[in-house]
Design an enzyme around this catalytic site. Structure first.
Site, PDB file in Angstrom:
ATOM      1  CG  HIS A  59      37.321  44.529  39.923  1.00 53.24           C
ATOM      2  ND1 HIS A  59      38.660  44.778  40.158  1.00 53.24           N
ATOM      3  CD2 HIS A  59      37.273  43.857  38.727  1.00 53.24           C
ATOM      4  CE1 HIS A  59      39.376  44.295  39.171  1.00 53.24           C
ATOM      5  NE2 HIS A  59      38.563  43.744  38.288  1.00 53.24           N
ATOM      6  CB  CYS A  97      41.431  47.332  40.079  1.00 54.49           C
ATOM      7  SG  CYS A  97      40.044  48.000  40.988  1.00 54.49           S
TER       8      CYS A  97
END
Length: 344
Positions: A177, A102
């Site tokens: 994230h 990510c």
């Protein structure tokens, strides 16, 4: 555990998305990301860490192509925001289908949508190929791209123990994230690979998109308790040395034409030359840090322990280390108890 900078908590441990293409965990660090961007063929940009969202800080880094935000992942269906599941015109968006990717995917998403960035052959090829694909398939293309994966994995840390490749984050894990913020046209978008499409944040007037991004990021941070401080914000900006050289050229041209206060302009040139030297020193430091990150120190540590054992000093060193560890744990427990009492 979490995805992404130098402090241990920022070492990347991401929410699992299913498909695995053996992407390693990397650190969220401006030096790492700058070298990663160069490694995939993009020139003329660098990454800077941002410690506040003041206009002064953001103006100092102009031009800013986009922002990368790291935060502790919590389930977010984006139902209260303008989620564009069908995509948005002119916006490059990819679903994240590979675990541990990510950070790199957030960077790629910003670069693909930013104006004035020379993508280089690899990203240009991917962008052209993916133009007719849906977000899921674009994510597959990125996850399976050998060049991107190789550059990303070049920042893997040598580990003395093997970890099961299919280990998934559990509910008890701290999963972190990365998402991107980038302006496209007259709108600002949040690009989150775990969402089905880009999220429209708001309209941008007179190119001042950072003023739109600031409240959106602050709102995200406010979702967490005051004790949660593990956030990381980075800006993808134009290479500062190029910016300063451009400013020097304009000043020198003005001096040559006899325009303005020459002594003041020469002082500004000297100041900018000093900033260029500072950037060169910073880039050299980043390079050295990345070499250390990639170097395998395990054999050295193994042999050091072996030598200490043969010299009869290993037990003494271990006991001393245990005492220090216990002292740190006691200090941390006292600080935690003090904070809890203060909250009451």
């Amino acid at each position: 555990r979490g995805p992404g900078s130098a402090p241990p908590w920022r070492v990347q441990r991401e929410k699992s998305t299913g498909m695995s293409q053996a992407w390693c965990t990397i650190e969220s660090d401006p030096g790492v990301f700058t070298e990663l961007i160069e490694g995939i063929g993009v020139q003329g940009v660098q990454v800077e860490e941002i410690y506040d969202l003041s206009e002064e800080t953001l103006d100092r880094l102009q031009p800013v192509h986009g922002l990368i935000f790291l935060f502790k992942w919590i389930k977010d269906d984006a139902s209260d925001r303008n989620l564009l599941s069908g995509g948005a015109p002119g916006v490059f968006f990819a679903k994240q289908v590979v675990q541990n990717a990510c950070a790199t995917q957030a960077i790629i998403s910003v670069l693909m949508n930013a104006e004035g960035v020379k993508l280089g052959p690899e990203l240009s090829r991917i962008k052209e190929f993916a133009s007719a694909l849906n977000p899921e398939m674009i994510g597959q293309v990125i996850g399976q791209d050998k060049v991107l994966r190789t550059v990303h994995n070049s920042f893997s840390r040598p580990e003395p123990f093997m970890v099961e490749p299919d280990e998934k984050a559990t509910e008890d894990d701290d999963a972190f994230h990365f998402i991107g913020y980038v302006p496209v046209g007259n709108k600002l978008y949040e690009l989150d690979g775990l969402q089905p499409g880009p999220i429209e944040i708001g309209e941008v007037k007179d190119g001042k998109w950072l003023q739109v991004a600031k409240p959106a990021i602050e709102k995200r941070i406010q979702k967490y308790s005051q004790k949660e401080i593990r956030f990381n914000l980075l800006a993808i900006v134009k290479n500062r040395q190029e910016v300063y050289r451009g400013m020097i050229e304009k000043l020198q041209a003005s001096i040559a034409k006899g325009e303005g206060d020459e002594s003041k302009q020469k002082a500004e040139v000297a100041d900018l030359e000093g900033k260029i030297n500072q950037e060169k020193i910073k880039f050299q430091k980043w390079k050295e840090e990345n070499v250390r990150r990639k170097h395998n120190f395990v054999p050295f540590i193994f042999n050091l322990l072996k030598e200490l054992s043969q010299a009869g000093k290993l037990d003494e060193v271990v006991k001393e280390a245990q005492k220090k560890a216990e002292s740190r744990m006691e200090a941390a427990a006292k600080a935690k108890a003090k904070a809890a009492a203060k909250d009451k």
